[in-house]
Design a protein around this motif. Structure first.
Motif, PDB file in Angstrom:
ATOM      1  N   HIS A 202     -15.257   2.739  -1.817  1.00  0.00           N
ATOM      2  CA  HIS A 202     -15.400   1.564  -0.966  1.00  0.00           C
ATOM      3  C   HIS A 202     -14.464   0.465  -1.448  1.00  0.00           C
ATOM      4  O   HIS A 202     -13.808   0.607  -2.485  1.00  0.00           O
ATOM      5  CB  HIS A 202     -16.846   1.065  -0.892  1.00  0.00           C
ATOM      6  CG  HIS A 202     -17.571   0.986  -2.202  1.00  0.00           C
ATOM      7  ND1 HIS A 202     -17.220   0.097  -3.198  1.00  0.00           N
ATOM      8  CD2 HIS A 202     -18.641   1.670  -2.679  1.00  0.00           C
ATOM      9  CE1 HIS A 202     -18.048   0.238  -4.217  1.00  0.00           C
ATOM     10  NE2 HIS A 202     -18.913   1.187  -3.927  1.00  0.00           N
ATOM     11  N   GLN A 203     -14.396  -0.623  -0.684  1.00  0.00           N
ATOM     12  CA  GLN A 203     -13.444  -1.683  -1.004  1.00  0.00           C
ATOM     13  C   GLN A 203     -14.065  -3.051  -0.729  1.00  0.00           C
ATOM     14  O   GLN A 203     -15.119  -3.171  -0.102  1.00  0.00           O
ATOM     15  CB  GLN A 203     -12.168  -1.513  -0.193  1.00  0.00           C
ATOM     16  CG  GLN A 203     -12.371  -1.607   1.320  1.00  0.00           C
ATOM     17  CD  GLN A 203     -11.082  -1.421   2.084  1.00  0.00           C
ATOM     18  OE1 GLN A 203     -10.049  -1.977   1.745  1.00  0.00           O
ATOM     19  NE2 GLN A 203     -11.129  -0.611   3.159  1.00  0.00           N
ATOM     20  N   ALA A 204     -13.368  -4.088  -1.190  1.00  0.00           N
ATOM     21  CA  ALA A 204     -13.845  -5.459  -0.973  1.00  0.00           C
ATOM     22  C   ALA A 204     -12.685  -6.418  -1.218  1.00  0.00           C
ATOM     23  O   ALA A 204     -11.640  -6.042  -1.762  1.00  0.00           O
ATOM     24  CB  ALA A 204     -15.000  -5.780  -1.912  1.00  0.00           C
TER      25      ALA A 204
ATOM     26  N   PHE B 116     -16.295  -0.224 -10.847  1.00  0.00           N
ATOM     27  CA  PHE B 116     -16.221  -1.254  -9.824  1.00  0.00           C
ATOM     28  C   PHE B 116     -15.279  -2.362 -10.298  1.00  0.00           C
ATOM     29  O   PHE B 116     -14.083  -2.233 -10.219  1.00  0.00           O
ATOM     30  CB  PHE B 116     -17.611  -1.779  -9.494  1.00  0.00           C
ATOM     31  CG  PHE B 116     -18.449  -0.753  -8.762  1.00  0.00           C
ATOM     32  CD1 PHE B 116     -17.928   0.484  -8.435  1.00  0.00           C
ATOM     33  CD2 PHE B 116     -19.742  -1.028  -8.402  1.00  0.00           C
ATOM     34  CE1 PHE B 116     -18.676   1.433  -7.752  1.00  0.00           C
ATOM     35  CE2 PHE B 116     -20.512  -0.090  -7.724  1.00  0.00           C
ATOM     36  CZ  PHE B 116     -19.989   1.138  -7.400  1.00  0.00           C
TER      37      PHE B 116
ATOM     38  N   GLN C 147     -12.993   0.253  -5.146  1.00  0.00           N
ATOM     39  CA  GLN C 147     -13.890   0.828  -6.146  1.00  0.00           C
ATOM     40  C   GLN C 147     -13.776   2.350  -6.141  1.00  0.00           C
ATOM     41  O   GLN C 147     -13.635   2.964  -5.075  1.00  0.00           O
ATOM     42  CB  GLN C 147     -15.337   0.396  -5.882  1.00  0.00           C
ATOM     43  CG  GLN C 147     -15.598  -1.073  -6.153  1.00  0.00           C
ATOM     44  CD  GLN C 147     -15.055  -1.995  -5.090  1.00  0.00           C
ATOM     45  OE1 GLN C 147     -14.907  -1.609  -3.937  1.00  0.00           O
ATOM     46  NE2 GLN C 147     -14.742  -3.229  -5.465  1.00  0.00           N
TER      47      GLN C 147
ATOM     48  N   ARG D  57     -22.697  -4.509   1.107  1.00  0.00           N
ATOM     49  CA  ARG D  57     -22.118  -5.233  -0.029  1.00  0.00           C
ATOM     50  C   ARG D  57     -20.644  -4.878  -0.198  1.00  0.00           C
ATOM     51  O   ARG D  57     -19.822  -5.717  -0.561  1.00  0.00           O
ATOM     52  CB  ARG D  57     -22.902  -4.896  -1.299  1.00  0.00           C
ATOM     53  CG  ARG D  57     -22.342  -5.564  -2.562  1.00  0.00           C
ATOM     54  CD  ARG D  57     -23.060  -5.054  -3.800  1.00  0.00           C
ATOM     55  NE  ARG D  57     -22.367  -5.479  -5.019  1.00  0.00           N
ATOM     56  CZ  ARG D  57     -22.432  -4.834  -6.168  1.00  0.00           C
ATOM     57  NH1 ARG D  57     -23.156  -3.730  -6.279  1.00  0.00           N
ATOM     58  NH2 ARG D  57     -21.781  -5.275  -7.224  1.00  0.00           N
ATOM     59  N   HIS D  58     -20.313  -3.603   0.010  1.00  0.00           N
ATOM     60  CA  HIS D  58     -18.927  -3.147  -0.039  1.00  0.00           C
ATOM     61  C   HIS D  58     -18.539  -2.602   1.332  1.00  0.00           C
ATOM     62  O   HIS D  58     -19.390  -2.141   2.091  1.00  0.00           O
ATOM     63  CB  HIS D  58     -18.752  -2.047  -1.083  1.00  0.00           C
ATOM     64  CG  HIS D  58     -19.081  -2.484  -2.470  1.00  0.00           C
ATOM     65  ND1 HIS D  58     -20.303  -2.228  -3.061  1.00  0.00           N
ATOM     66  CD2 HIS D  58     -18.358  -3.164  -3.386  1.00  0.00           C
ATOM     67  CE1 HIS D  58     -20.305  -2.728  -4.285  1.00  0.00           C
ATOM     68  NE2 HIS D  58     -19.147  -3.299  -4.508  1.00  0.00           N
ATOM     69  N   SER D  59     -17.268  -2.623   1.631  1.00  0.00           N
ATOM     70  CA  SER D  59     -16.757  -2.163   2.925  1.00  0.00           C
ATOM     71  C   SER D  59     -16.227  -0.734   2.811  1.00  0.00           C
ATOM     72  O   SER D  59     -15.861  -0.277   1.722  1.00  0.00           O
ATOM     73  CB  SER D  59     -15.652  -3.098   3.406  1.00  0.00           C
ATOM     74  OG  SER D  59     -16.148  -4.408   3.601  1.00  0.00           O
TER      75      SER D  59
ATOM     76  N   SER E 119     -22.209  -9.318  -2.477  1.00  0.00           N
ATOM     77  CA  SER E 119     -23.410  -9.255  -3.305  1.00  0.00           C
ATOM     78  C   SER E 119     -24.275 -10.505  -3.151  1.00  0.00           C
ATOM     79  O   SER E 119     -25.506 -10.426  -3.221  1.00  0.00           O
ATOM     80  CB  SER E 119     -23.034  -9.048  -4.776  1.00  0.00           C
ATOM     81  OG  SER E 119     -22.125 -10.041  -5.205  1.00  0.00           O
TER      82      SER E 119
ATOM     83  N   THR F  27     -17.222  -9.377  -3.377  1.00  0.00           N
ATOM     84  CA  THR F  27     -18.079  -8.469  -2.615  1.00  0.00           C
ATOM     85  C   THR F  27     -19.079  -9.325  -1.835  1.00  0.00           C
ATOM     86  O   THR F  27     -19.084 -10.547  -1.962  1.00  0.00           O
ATOM     87  CB  THR F  27     -18.860  -7.498  -3.528  1.00  0.00           C
ATOM     88  OG1 THR F  27     -19.886  -8.231  -4.228  1.00  0.00           O
ATOM     89  CG2 THR F  27     -17.949  -6.805  -4.527  1.00  0.00           C
TER      90      THR F  27
ATOM     91  N   LEU G  33     -23.320   2.932   2.236  1.00  0.00           N
ATOM     92  CA  LEU G  33     -22.797   1.571   2.318  1.00  0.00           C
ATOM     93  C   LEU G  33     -23.664   0.695   3.226  1.00  0.00           C
ATOM     94  O   LEU G  33     -23.877  -0.491   2.943  1.00  0.00           O
ATOM     95  CB  LEU G  33     -21.358   1.596   2.836  1.00  0.00           C
ATOM     96  CG  LEU G  33     -20.333   2.269   1.910  1.00  0.00           C
ATOM     97  CD1 LEU G  33     -18.971   2.337   2.579  1.00  0.00           C
ATOM     98  CD2 LEU G  33     -20.238   1.543   0.572  1.00  0.00           C
TER      99      LEU G  33
END
Length: 472
Positions: A171-173, A115, A349, A386-388, A312, A310, A380
Motif C-alpha cells: 500500500h502507499q500514502a 512501513f 509500504q 489508513r493506507h491507499s 492514521s 497516512t 485496506l
C-alpha cells in the motif's frame, strides 16, 4: 512303614522358574513397548520439525480493526495452506529498532512489513544481499502495478551484482495536513479561509494560535515534528525540500549538494523553523516526539494542525462520525513558494523476505495470497483506509472516492490526480542512511536547541551526507 517323601519342594521350584520366566517376558514386553513409545515420540518430533512455522513481524495498526484484519488474512491462509504462522505486532519505533538490532544477532523472522522504516532499511538490505528475490511473487500481478510503484522495490544487489525485485509493495500514502475545523470556528474562521499560497498558509495557523490563546485555549498553531527520533521529521523536511525545489539527487541518483541552490534552500527551511520556534508557534516538546506523537498531540488538541503521511489520525476517529466528518479537517499542502503546484513524495509500504529464511517457499505462498486484489483490497478497507491501494483494480472500489468520506477521498485525489515522486532512497540506497540517521532532525536540533546558525547547520548536514555517500 516307610516315609512318604513330599514333592512340594519340587513343585515349588517349577513354579518358581515359571514366575521367573513370566517376569522376564513381562520385562521384555515393557522394554519393547517403551521402545515403541520412544519411536512414536521421535516420529511426532520429526513431524513437528517438518511442519515449519512462518514468522512474521508487522507494524502494529493504529486501530484494533487494522490488526484484526491482518489476523483474519493470516487465519484464512493457514486454513487454505495447512501451514502455521507466528504473527507479532510492534509499534513503528519498536519494529525499526528491533529489526536493526536483530540484523546484528541474526535472530530475524521470515517476513517483516516495513512501513515508515522501509525508507531507511529496505534499499540498504537489498544492496547488501540480505533480501530474497520476490520476482516470482510479483510476476503474476505485475501488470496490476504502476511503473512508479514497481520502481520502489526494484533494487540493486551488490552481492549478486544484479537488479531485481526485493520487496512486495502492499500500500502507499503521502503527506496531508490535518487540523481542527471546530477550533477555527471558535475564532470565526472556516476551511475556505485557508490560503493556498506557501507563506500565507503557514502564517494562517500562527494567527489562529494567537486568536485561540486570546480565548484562553492553550494550543500551538504549528504541530510540526522536530525530533531526531521521529520519521515524521525527515518526511516533512523532505517535503519542504521539494517545496523549495531543492534537488538533492539527480535522475541518476548522483548527489547535487555542491550546487549553491541546494545549500540556500536548506538554509531557508532551517531559518523558517528558527523563526516559528522562537515566536512560540512550534511546541517545544516536538523536539522529543516519537512517531505517534504528532497524532496524539493533534487528537488531544495540543496543536491546531499537523502533517502526517497516512490517514492514521482520521482512522482513530472513525467510530465517532461527528468528529470524523465535521470536526477533523484534511487539506492538501499549499502551492510551492514559486507558485507551482506541490509535488508529493509517495511512501510505499512493503513486505520483505530475508535471504537466509528457511521458509522461503511458504513465505512466498503467503505473499502471493496477500497481494490478491480482493484480499489486500478488503484489508485496506477494513483498516479504515489508513493506507491507499497500490494495485490498479482496487481503485475501482467506490470506497476510495466516496465524497462523504473527506479523508479517504482527499488522499485518493492527491495520489491519483496530483503530481508525485518517490523518495531519494529509490534512486540511490546511500540516501537511506541519510534518513536512518535523520540528518534533518539533527540539523533542526542544532538550530533550535544548540543555537547554531542555519548556515552552519546546513553545511554540517551537507558534509555528513557527502561522507555517507563516500563510504557507500
Amino acid at each position: 512303614m516307610p516315609k512318604i517323601q513330599s514333592d512340594r519342594p519340587q513343585r515349588f521350584k517349577i513354579w518358581q522358574w515359571r514366575y521367573l520366566l513370566l517376569a522376564l517376558m513381562f520385562s521384555l514386553l515393557i522394554v519393547a513397548c517403551d521402545r515403541i513409545s520412544t519411536s512414536n515420540q521421535d516420529l511426532v518430533s520429526a513431524a513437528l520439525t517438518d511442519n515449519k512455522v512462518l514468522k512474521i513481524w508487522w507494524d502494529k495498526g493504529f486501530t484494533l480493526e487494522e490488526d484484526e484484519a491482518l489476523q483474519q488474512i493470516v487465519s484464512n491462509w493457514e486454513k487454505q495452506s495447512g501451514n502455521k504462522v507466528k504473527l507479532s505486532f510492534y509499534s513503528t519505533d519498536e519494529l525499526s529498532q528491533k529489526a536493526e538490532r536483530e540484523l546484528r544477532t541474526g535472530d530475524l523472522p521470515d517476513l517483516i512489513a516495513m512501513f515508515k522504516s522501509e525508507k531507511s532499511l529496505t534499499a540498504r538490505l537489498a544492496w547488501e544481499g540480505k533480501l530474497a528475490d520476490v520476482s516470482d511473487v510479483i510476476a503474476p500481478v505485475k501488470s496490476l502495478y504502476s511503473k512508479n510503484i514497481l520502481q520502489t522495490v526494484n533494487f540493486y544487489n551488490q552481492t549478486l551484482q544484479k537488479r531485481s525485485y526485493y520487496a512486495l509493495p502492499i500500500h502507499q500514502a503521502t503527506i496531508h495536513v490535518y487540523y481542527w475545523r471546530d477550533l477555527l470556528e471558535k475564532v470565526g474562521h472556516s476551511t475556505k479561509d485557508i490560503p493556498t499560497n506557501w507563506a500565507g498558509f503557514w502564517q494562517y495557523w500562527q494567527q489562529r494560535q494567537d486568536e485561540l490563546r486570546a480565548k484562553n485555549i492553550d494550543i500551538y498553531g504549528l504541530g510540526l515534528p522536530l525530533s531526531v527520533a521521529a520519521g515524521d521529521t525527515y518526511q516533512t523536511f523532505e517535503q519542504f525540500l521539494e517545496a523549495y525545489d531543492v534537488q538533492m539527487l539527480d535522475a541518476n541518483g548522483q548527489l547535487q549538494v555542491d550546487n549553491s541552490q541546494v545549500r540556500q534552500g536548506i538554509v531557508k527551511i532551517l531559518n523558517w523553523h528558527i523563526q516559528a520556534y522562537k515566536q512560540g508557534y512550534l511546541p517545544p516538546d516536538a523536539l522529543h516526539w516519537l512517531n505517534p506523537d504528532n497524532n496524539r498531540n493533534l487528537l488531544n488538541r495540543k496543536v491546531l494542525m499537523t502533517t502526517n503521511d497516512t490517514l492514521s489520525i482520521a482512522t482513530a476517529l472513525r467510530q465517532d462520525p461527528e468528529t470524523y466528518r465535521k470536526k477533523l479537517g484534511v487539506l492538501e499542502l499549499p502551492n510551492k513558494p514559486s507558485g507551482q503546484k506541490m509535488r508529493y513524495l509517495i511512501t510505499v509500504q512493503q513486505v520483505i523476505l530475508f535471504a537466509n529464511s528457511q521458509n522461503q517457499k511458504i513465505a512466498k505462498d503467503f505473499l502471493a495470497y496477500l497481494i490478491q486484489p480482493e484480499v489486500i483490497g478488503n484489508y485496506l478497507k477494513v483498516s479504515g483506509g489508513r493506507h491507499s491501494p497500490v494495485l490498479k483494480p482496487n481503485w475501482q472500489d467506490p470506497f476510495w472516492t466516496n465524497p462523504q468520506d473527506p479523508h479517504v477521498s482527499t488522499a485518493t485525489k492527491t495520489i491519483t490526480q496530483g503530481q508525485t515522486r518517490l523518495f531519494y532512497t529509490f534512486y540511490n540506497p546511500a540516501y537511506s542512511l541519510v534518513l536512518q540517521e535523520n540528518v534533518w532532525g539533527q540539523a533542526l536540533k542544532k538550530v533550535l536547541v544548540d543555537g547554531v546558525s542555519a548556515e552552519i547547520a546546513a553545511d554540517e548536514a551537507v558534509a555528513r551526507i557527502k561522507q555517507i555517500f563516500a563510504q557507500w
